[in-house]
Write a protein that holds these residues in place. Structure first.
Motif, mmCIF file in Angstrom:
data_model
loop_
_atom_site.group_PDB
_atom_site.id
_atom_site.type_symbol
_atom_site.label_atom_id
_atom_site.label_comp_id
_atom_site.label_asym_id
_atom_site.label_seq_id
_atom_site.Cartn_x
_atom_site.Cartn_y
_atom_site.Cartn_z
ATOM 1 N N ALA B 201 27.816 -70.462 -17.426
ATOM 2 C CA ALA B 201 27.744 -68.998 -17.401
ATOM 3 C C ALA B 201 27.682 -68.474 -15.970
ATOM 4 C CB ALA B 201 26.538 -68.510 -18.201
ATOM 5 N N ARG B 202 26.997 -69.208 -15.077
ATOM 6 C CA ARG B 202 26.897 -68.737 -13.692
ATOM 7 C C ARG B 202 27.890 -69.459 -12.784
ATOM 8 N NH1 ARG B 202 22.040 -70.985 -10.804
ATOM 9 N NH2 ARG B 202 21.142 -68.916 -10.948
ATOM 10 N N GLY B 203 28.701 -70.332 -13.359
ATOM 11 C CA GLY B 203 29.653 -71.120 -12.577
ATOM 12 C C GLY B 203 30.802 -70.277 -12.045
ATOM 13 N N ASP B 204 31.478 -70.818 -11.044
ATOM 14 C CA ASP B 204 32.583 -70.115 -10.393
ATOM 15 C C ASP B 204 33.766 -69.928 -11.336
ATOM 16 O OD1 ASP B 204 33.824 -69.196 -7.765
ATOM 17 O OD2 ASP B 204 35.293 -70.647 -8.483
ATOM 18 N N GLU B 205 34.236 -68.697 -11.417
ATOM 19 C CA GLU B 205 35.341 -68.403 -12.326
ATOM 20 C C GLU B 205 36.588 -69.220 -11.986
ATOM 21 O OE1 GLU B 205 36.090 -64.306 -13.377
ATOM 22 O OE2 GLU B 205 38.238 -64.630 -13.167
ATOM 23 N N GLY B 206 36.909 -69.320 -10.707
ATOM 24 C CA GLY B 206 38.118 -70.045 -10.304
ATOM 25 C C GLY B 206 38.034 -71.521 -10.669
ATOM 26 N N PHE B 207 36.864 -72.111 -10.424
ATOM 27 C CA PHE B 207 36.676 -73.530 -10.724
ATOM 28 C C PHE B 207 36.817 -73.773 -12.228
ATOM 29 C CE2 PHE B 207 33.768 -77.157 -11.653
ATOM 30 C CZ PHE B 207 34.391 -78.133 -10.879
ATOM 31 N N LEU B 208 36.171 -72.928 -13.033
ATOM 32 C CA LEU B 208 36.223 -73.104 -14.488
ATOM 33 C C LEU B 208 37.613 -72.779 -15.032
ATOM 34 C CD1 LEU B 208 32.761 -71.710 -15.619
ATOM 35 C CD2 LEU B 208 33.413 -74.061 -15.098
ATOM 36 N N LEU B 209 38.278 -71.814 -14.414
ATOM 37 C CA LEU B 209 39.647 -71.487 -14.829
ATOM 38 C C LEU B 209 40.551 -72.704 -14.619
ATOM 39 C CD1 LEU B 209 41.807 -69.353 -15.678
ATOM 40 C CD2 LEU B 209 42.030 -68.803 -13.247
ATOM 41 N N GLY B 210 40.437 -73.330 -13.469
ATOM 42 C CA GLY B 210 41.246 -74.511 -13.177
ATOM 43 C C GLY B 210 40.955 -75.648 -14.147
ATOM 44 N N LEU B 211 39.670 -75.864 -14.414
ATOM 45 C CA LEU B 211 39.289 -76.937 -15.342
ATOM 46 C C LEU B 211 39.776 -76.634 -16.764
ATOM 47 C CD1 LEU B 211 35.636 -77.823 -14.318
ATOM 48 C CD2 LEU B 211 37.607 -79.345 -14.223
ATOM 49 N N GLY B 212 39.606 -75.373 -17.176
ATOM 50 C CA GLY B 212 40.055 -74.979 -18.516
ATOM 51 C C GLY B 212 41.560 -75.198 -18.642
ATOM 52 N N TYR B 213 42.272 -74.798 -17.595
ATOM 53 C CA TYR B 213 43.729 -74.960 -17.560
ATOM 54 C C TYR B 213 44.098 -76.445 -17.658
ATOM 55 C CZ TYR B 213 48.450 -74.431 -15.447
ATOM 56 O OH TYR B 213 49.785 -74.456 -15.170
ATOM 57 N N SER B 214 43.319 -77.284 -16.963
ATOM 58 C CA SER B 214 43.624 -78.721 -16.987
ATOM 59 C C SER B 214 43.505 -79.279 -18.409
ATOM 60 C CB SER B 214 42.713 -79.485 -16.018
ATOM 61 O OG SER B 214 41.395 -79.594 -16.528
ATOM 62 N N THR B 215 42.576 -78.745 -19.212
ATOM 63 C CA THR B 215 42.462 -79.244 -20.590
ATOM 64 C C THR B 215 43.704 -78.843 -21.392
ATOM 65 O OG1 THR B 215 41.344 -77.302 -21.566
ATOM 66 C CG2 THR B 215 39.938 -78.972 -20.564
ATOM 67 N N GLN B 216 44.259 -77.675 -21.084
ATOM 68 C CA GLN B 216 45.468 -77.235 -21.792
ATOM 69 C C GLN B 216 46.678 -78.079 -21.409
ATOM 70 O OE1 GLN B 216 44.991 -72.926 -20.562
ATOM 71 N NE2 GLN B 216 45.783 -72.654 -22.631
ATOM 72 N N ARG B 217 46.667 -78.551 -20.152
ATOM 73 C CA ARG B 217 47.807 -79.332 -19.680
ATOM 74 C C ARG B 217 47.696 -80.801 -20.073
ATOM 75 N NH1 ARG B 217 49.029 -80.220 -15.076
ATOM 76 N NH2 ARG B 217 51.273 -80.322 -15.412
ATOM 77 N N GLY B 218 46.639 -81.177 -20.763
ATOM 78 C CA GLY B 218 46.579 -82.537 -21.286
ATOM 79 C C GLY B 218 45.428 -83.379 -20.782
ATOM 80 N N TYR B 219 44.661 -82.859 -19.807
ATOM 81 C CA TYR B 219 43.521 -83.621 -19.309
ATOM 82 C C TYR B 219 42.293 -83.291 -20.152
ATOM 83 C CZ TYR B 219 46.504 -84.681 -15.349
ATOM 84 O OH TYR B 219 47.540 -85.131 -14.565
ATOM 85 N N PRO B 310 38.621 -84.931 -16.038
ATOM 86 C CA PRO B 310 37.579 -84.282 -15.230
ATOM 87 C C PRO B 310 36.777 -83.245 -16.014
ATOM 88 C CG PRO B 310 39.626 -84.389 -13.995
ATOM 89 C CD PRO B 310 39.940 -84.895 -15.373
ATOM 90 N N ALA B 311 37.432 -82.445 -16.859
ATOM 91 C CA ALA B 311 36.725 -81.381 -17.579
ATOM 92 C C ALA B 311 35.733 -81.931 -18.602
ATOM 93 C CB ALA B 311 37.720 -80.456 -18.277
ATOM 94 N N GLN B 312 35.831 -83.226 -18.909
ATOM 95 C CA GLN B 312 34.912 -83.840 -19.876
ATOM 96 C C GLN B 312 33.744 -84.543 -19.193
ATOM 97 O OE1 GLN B 312 38.098 -86.183 -21.548
ATOM 98 N NE2 GLN B 312 37.959 -85.078 -23.496
ATOM 99 N N ASP B 313 33.774 -84.559 -17.857
ATOM 100 C CA ASP B 313 32.749 -85.270 -17.098
ATOM 101 C C ASP B 313 31.664 -84.273 -16.707
ATOM 102 O OD1 ASP B 313 31.220 -86.440 -15.091
ATOM 103 O OD2 ASP B 313 32.914 -87.556 -14.247
ATOM 104 N N GLU B 314 30.561 -84.260 -17.454
ATOM 105 C CA GLU B 314 29.572 -83.187 -17.253
ATOM 106 C C GLU B 314 28.946 -83.217 -15.876
ATOM 107 O OE1 GLU B 314 26.733 -83.545 -20.397
ATOM 108 O OE2 GLU B 314 25.586 -85.076 -19.365
ATOM 109 N N GLU B 315 28.760 -84.409 -15.328
ATOM 110 C CA GLU B 315 28.160 -84.467 -13.996
ATOM 111 C C GLU B 315 29.125 -83.885 -12.965
ATOM 112 O OE1 GLU B 315 25.987 -87.999 -13.242
ATOM 113 O OE2 GLU B 315 25.799 -87.567 -11.090
ATOM 114 N N PHE B 316 30.379 -84.242 -13.101
ATOM 115 C CA PHE B 316 31.395 -83.700 -12.185
ATOM 116 C C PHE B 316 31.471 -82.179 -12.305
ATOM 117 C CE2 PHE B 316 35.768 -82.316 -11.340
ATOM 118 C CZ PHE B 316 35.908 -82.750 -10.040
ATOM 119 N N VAL B 317 31.536 -81.689 -13.539
ATOM 120 C CA VAL B 317 31.685 -80.244 -13.758
ATOM 121 C C VAL B 317 30.441 -79.494 -13.285
ATOM 122 C CG1 VAL B 317 31.925 -78.431 -15.498
ATOM 123 C CG2 VAL B 317 33.281 -80.528 -15.699
#
Lengths: 151, 362
Positions: B201-219, B310-317
Motif C-alpha cells: 500500500a505504501r510501496g512505490d507506484e512505479g516499482f509495483l507497476l513494473g512488477l505487476g506488468y512482469s506478471t502479465q508478461r509471463g514472470y 521476481p514478483a513472487q519473491d516476497e523478500e525481493f519485493v
C-alpha cells in the motif's frame, strides 16, 4: 450491560458526532456563530493533533491490515454545569475539534439551538452527497458487447 | 562506506537559499497556493498521501510545493512529518462495501447491480494535448447532473461471485488477533498477507507497476481480470477509550481494486477463482491495480505455486518497494566516500604495479 435506551442514546450521539466531524470546519464555525448564546467552557483536554492508523481488510472482507495513517485532532471540553463533550475530527484544525466537542456537550444537554444547528449541518452534508451522486450518475454506462467475426 | 566531514556550512546555507529562490522561480509569475495544488493537482496529492502513508490533503500539497513537484521527495517529507505526531490508535477496518461510490467498473460482468459507473477517468480520453488549457482565464465545462442519483451502496462484484462459491472466500480473523505493523517492527520473513499488503500500500507506484506488468508478461503469470475497481468516500470509525463506542472521524477517499485470477482446485475442493487485492488513499487506480497483481503473485506459497519470478519473491519485493528507503540508499552514494575510495585507489595502483613488474620480468 447497556439497556435499549442507552444504546439509542449512543446511536444518536454517534450520529451527531459524525455530522460534526464530517462537516467542513468553516461550516461548524458558522453554526457556532449562529447560536443565540455561546456557553462558557473549559478545556478538559486542549486540542491535540495526532494520527489514527486506518485499517482495511484483504478483499474488503478478509484479514485486517494497516493501510496508512490519517491526521486527527481531538479535544474535550467541560461546560459550566459539568457536561463533558468530546471532539475527534479528521485533519489538523484545533478549532474544528474544539467546536465539535462543545456541540457534543450541548447536544448531551439537549440544547435546542445546537440540535437545530446540527440538523442544518446534516442537511448540508446530504445535499453535498446528492450533488456528487447525481454527477456520478451521469457517467453510468451500458456497454454493448460487439460480436467479433462470424457467428 | 561514507565518512563524516566538517565545514561547508556557508556553502550548504547558500545552497538552501539558492533552491528556495529557484523553487519560487520567476517572480513575475504568481506563486502557487497550497489550495491550488490540492484542488488542481489532486492526483499528485493522492499519490503522495498513499506512499507517504499519511492521509492529509493539505500536508501532501505542502510537501509537493516544497519539493518543487518531486513526488518522491514530497513522500519523504510527509513520512518525516508523521514521525512527529502521536498515534491515538487504529481505526475500525473501513468498509468499502458502504462506500459512496464515484466510480465503479467491472471487466468481468457487463451487468452488475448498481451498474457500471465511469466517474472521473482519463480512460476514454484521446490523450491529445488540450491547448485550451493554455488559456488560464477560459471557462471550463461543468459536470452534468443526472436526474437520478447512483445507488447509495453497491455490492462488491467479488461478493456476487462469492455467493456461488466461485471465488475463494476472504474470511476475517478474530478481532483480538494482533496485526503486524511495519512502522513499529522491522520486516521479517516469511511475511503474512496483512504485512505484505501494508508494504504494498505504501510501496512505490512505479516499482509495483513494473512488477505487476512482469506478471502479465509471463514472470509469474496468474491470468488476472479486473473484478471491480471502485473509487469513492468511506467513513473512518475509531473507538476512543473514553467513549468506548465507535465514532466517525470523517470521510476519506480510497481506491479499491479486486483482481480475479486463475483458479485453483484440488481433489477435495472444486475449482475456484483466486484473489488479488489493492487499496490506496485517494484516486490511485494504476497503483491499486499493480498492488492487486503483486498481492496475488506473492500469494504463491499459500496457493502451492512455484515461486520462480521476481514478483513472487516476497523478500525481493518487500525489501525494494519503499521509495523512501530506496532513494535514501541510492542517493547516499553522493555523500563523501573519500576513505573507501582512497583504499580502492591504493589497491588498483598496487595491482597495476604488480602487473607491470611481472611484464618487465618476462
Amino acid at each position: 450491560m447497556a439497556g435499549q435506551e442507552h444504546s439509542e442514546e449512543t446511536a444518536a450521539r454517534r450520529r451527531w458526532m459524525s455530522v460534526l466531524a464530517g462537516a467542513p470546519a468553516a461550516e461548524v464555525e458558522a453554526a457556532w456563530e449562529g447560536l443565540p448564546a455561546r456557553p462558557e467552557r473549559q478545556f478538559l483536554r486542549a486540542p491535540e493533533t495526532g494520527m489514527v492508523m486506518v485499517r482495511g481488510r484483504a478483499g474488503g472482507t478478509g484479514r485486517r491490515f494497516n493501510l496508512g495513517e490519517m491526521t486527527v485532532t481531538r479535544c474535550a471540553v467541560r461546560l459550566d454545569d459539568g457536561t463533558v463533550g468530546y471532539g475527534y475530527v479528521a485533519g489538523r484544525s484545533p478549532r474544528h475539534a474544539e467546536l465539535a466537542a462543545t456541540f457534543d456537550a450541548l447536544m448531551l444537554r439537549r440544547d435546542e439551538a445546537a440540535a437545530a444547528a446540527v440538523d442544518a449541518l446534516a442537511r448540508a452534508r446530504k445535499a453535498r452527497r446528492s450533488a456528487t451522486a447525481a454527477k456520478t450518475a451521469s457517467t453510468k454506462v451500458d456497454f454493448f458487447t460487439v460480436v467479433r467475426g462470424e457467428n | 562506506m561514507y565518512v563524516a566531514v566538517k565545514g561547508g556550512e556557508k556553502a550548504i546555507l547558500n545552497s538552501h537559499r539558492l533552491i528556495e529562490d529557484e523553487r519560487r522561480g520567476d517572480r513575475g509569475i504568481p506563486e502557487l497556493s497550497i489550495a491550488q495544488i490540492d484542488e488542481q493537482l489532486g492526483l499528485a496529492v493522492d499519490r503522495v498521501m498513499t506512499e507517504g502513508s499519511l492521509y492529509d490533503r493539505r500536508l501532501a500539497a505542502l510537501a509537493i510545493k516544497q519539493a518543487q513537484g518531486d513526488l518522491i521527495e514530497a513522500i519523504f517529507l510527509l513520512r518525516a512529518y508523521r514521525t512527529t505526531l502521536p498515534r491515538f490508535g487504529a481505526s475500525v477496518p473501513i468498509d468499502t462495501g458502504r462506500m459512496q461510490v464515484r466510480r465503479r467498473i467491472s471487466a468481468t460482468y457487463k451487468d452488475i447491480p448498481g451498474g457500471q459507473v465511469l466517474g472521473p477517468t482519463y480512460d476514454y480520453t484521446h490523450r491529445l494535448l488540450d491547448f485550451g488549457l493554455m488559456d488560464d482565464e477560459a471557462e471550463r465545462c461543468q459536470a452534468v447532473s443526472a436526474p437520478a442519483e447512483v445507488d447509495a451502496a453497491m455490492p462488491r462484484v467479488t461478493d456476487l461471485l462469492g455467493r456461488d462459491g466461485l471465488i475463494e472466500e476472504e474470511t476475517a480473523e478474530p478481532d483480538e488477533t494482533p496485526i503486524a505493523d511495519l512502522t513499529r517492527d522491522p520486516l521479517t520473513f516469511p511475511a503474512e498477507r496483512p504485512l505484505r499488503l501494508q508494504n504494498l500500500a505504501r510501496g512505490d507506484e512505479g516499482f509495483l507497476l513494473g512488477l505487476g506488468y512482469s506478471t502479465q508478461r509471463g514472470y509469474g503469470r496468474n491470468h488476472p481480470f479486473v473484478g471491480e475497481i471502485r473509487l469513492g468516500e468511506v467513513a473512518v470509525e475509531f473507538v476512543p477509550e473514553e467513549l468506548g463506542f465507535p465514532i466517525e472521524l470523517g470521510e476519506i477517499t480510497v481506491t479499491e481494486c479486486q483482481m480475479v485470477n486463475q483458479f485453483k482446485g484440488s481433489k477435495t475442493k472444486p475449482a475456484q477463482f483466486t484473489r488479488g487485492y489493492g487499496l490506496t488513499f485517494g484516486h490511485c487506480e494504476r497503483k491499486a491495480m499493480s498492488m492487486a497483481l503483486v498481492d496475488r503473485a506473492l500469494r504463491c506459497r499459500e496457493l502451492d505455486e512455484d515461486a520462480t519470478a521476481p514478483a513472487q519473491d516476497e523478500e525481493f519485493v518487500m525489501m525494494h518497494s519503499d521509495n523512501v528507503e530506496a532513494s535514501g540508499f541510492v542517493q547516499h552514494l553522493k555523500l563523501p566516500h573519500y576513505v573507501d575510495f582512497q583504499a580502492e585507489l591504493v589497491m588498483v595502483r598496487s595491482m597495476r604495479a604488480a602487473a607491470g613488474a611481472k611484464e618487465a620480468a618476462e
